[in-house]
Scaffold this motif. Structure first.
Motif: not given
Lengths: 143, 360
Positions: A62, A67-70, A73, A78, A82
């Motif tokens: 991610r 995509l670490s703030h999808g 997640w 998260a 993350s």
């Protein structure tokens, strides 16, 4: 799913003794209870470790794909898994670069093949001529 | 110039007739690998069955072996290819296939919970759509994954352990009871012995008393004679004794007054000492509070997308960028759910920023 290793400030490769010490030193009583439940039994730790590996892989993926703030997640996962974006370049771009590099090498070889063939033919002819001359000289002297 | 060779998956991708199909194939194989209680042959057959329509044109074996080796770079490459080249209409069908592969007549494994959500994020499928799709396919709603980092999970999923523990506890109890019974028996024996000894002693004492009584009767007769002589001497002694007592009383009063003053002094000293100790303890408490756990700082930094060691200014810039990206007002036009999710994200970012501003 929380990262107990991170919360206890231990590395995931730590052996049982280190983890036992970290659990005993933990100030948060609820966290200590959970960590004891997971880490005191080897089978449970194995189960937890496999899932931990998978989830941290996903965290890394991610981070690399941005995509670490999808929306999928969220929560503890998260918070704990993350990672900051590492500056690895996109694998696809890298693949394209390597393919284009390989193609240019191939094309250069194709283009330079004809002159190189001529040069090698010439060198081979000169070599054969020299060898023949030498044998003739060696054969003529005793005659 | 890179010396590294092309990895197996890159070669596969280059040979493939359709790169998207190959990438999807790898991601589905990744999901399948994380399914539990399935044999290798079943996995391969299931993959072939799902991807019958695909136009890749290569063997499935190498794909499965790459998925088994958990090659993160290959998976990243597949995800990038899928995101770049997959048509929007196909996104839903891909996630459909992934759900089917992950759950046919079985429960979703914990790892697949996270993998499916990753794929949904990758294909930009909102949670509502994913939930309805999952419900349609499996008949059960997509719940939050269980959490094996908690004690409660193991109490449900590992009942054998608790049965074992209960048995051990019972055995320990029984041992304890036996030990207690033995101790009681020993005490009883001791008591009996002691009673026996006491009886003997009493008998001896009674004999002694009888002898003493006989002797005392003889003495009393002699004493009566002596008393008459002594009576005159006693009167003189009493006068002397009264004088002595008066002197002693005066001395005692002096000593008491001295002791009182000493006690007051010592009380004050002890009070001062205890106050100093309390003060020290408070100072220690303050020191413990002021040093925060290091992992929380790194976590907060990673929420803002920074590496440990970032400066205060970088933190502020990152916070502004993140806040602009994830502000709930940006999602006002989309849906309420989107706004709720965005506000949760925004809250997370804001908490991290506040924490960093306090401690950093």
């Amino acid at each position: 799913m929380r990262d107990l290793y991170q919360r206890l400030a231990v590395s995931p490769e730590a052996d049982d003794q280190e983890i036992k010490r970290a659990v005993a030193n933990c100030q948060h009583s609820a966290l200590r209870q959970d960590a004891e439940a997971v880490f005191t039994i080897a089978e449970r730790r194995d189960v937890y470790d496999t899932l931990h590996d998978t989830v941290s892989d996903i965290g890394r993926l991610r981070a690399r794909l941005g995509l670490s703030h999808g929306p999928h997640w969220q929560g503890d996962v998260a918070n704990d898994f993350s990672l900051p974006p590492d500056h690895a370049i996109s694998r696809h771009d890298e693949l394209v670069d390597r393919v284009s590099h390989a193609v240019s090498l191939y094309n250069r070889w194709r283009r330079l093949r004809a002159p190189w063939l001529l040069i090698t033919m010439l060198v081979a002819g000169v070599g054969i001529g020299l060898a023949l001359g030498l044998t003739l000289c060696l054969g003529l002297l005793p005659m | 110039m890179s010396i590294a060779r092309f990895s197996p998956f890159e070669l596969l991708l280059l040979k493939s007739r359709s790169q998207v199909d190959t990438a999807t194939l790898l991601l589905l194989a990744w999901v399948l690998v994380h399914r539990q209680h399935v044999s290798e042959g079943q996995r391969r057959r299931r993959l072939a069955q799902v991807t019958a329509q695909f136009r890749h044109g290569h063997e499935l074996g190498p794909v499965m072996s790459i998925a088994h080796s958990q090659d993160l770079q290959a998976i990243q490459l597949a995800a990038e290819v899928l995101r770049k080249e997959c048509a929007k209409e196909r996104n839903l069908s891909v996630i459909h296939q992934a759900i089917a592969v992950a759950t046919d007549d079985g429960a979703l494994s914990l790892a697949n919970h996270y993998i499916l959500r990753f794929l949904a994020d990758l294909l930009s499928i909102p949670p509502v759509t994913l939930n309805t799709l999952f419900h349609e396919l499996t008949g059960t709603p997509l719940g939050a994954p269980d959490d094996p980092s908690r004690d409660a999970y193991w109490q449900i999923h590992d009942p054998d352990y608790h049965a074992r523990k209960a048995r051990d506890a019972e055995a320990a109890k029984q041992q304890h009871q036996q030990a207690q019974a033995q101790a009681e028996q020993r005490q009883r024996q001791k008591d009996e012995r002691q009673q026996y000894k006491q009886q003997k002693q009493q008998e001896k004492q009674q004999e002694k008393q009888q002898r003493q009584e006989q002797a005392s009767q003889a003495r009393e007769r002699e004493q009566q004679r002596q008393r008459e002589r002594a009576h005159q001497q006693d009167q003189q002694r009493q006068k002397q004794h009264q004088e002595k007592q008066q002197r002693e009383q005066a001395k005692r009063e002096q000593q008491r007054s001295q002791q009182d003053s000493y006690q007051r002094n010592s009380d004050q000293n002890s009070n001062q000492n205890s106050r100093q100790q309390e003060h020290r303890q408070k100072e220690r408490g303050n020191q413990q509070r002021t040093s925060p756990p290091p992992d929380r700082t790194t976590r907060a930094l990673s929420v803002l997308g920074l590496t440990p060691g970032a400066s205060r200014i970088e933190v502020r810039h990152a916070y502004r960028r993140m806040a602009q990206l994830h502000h709930p007002d940006r999602f006002y036009s989309e849906s309420e759910h989107q706004v709720a999710l965005a506000s949760a994200r925004f809250q997370r970012i804001k908490n991290a920023y506040d924490y960093l501003m306090q401690t950093y």
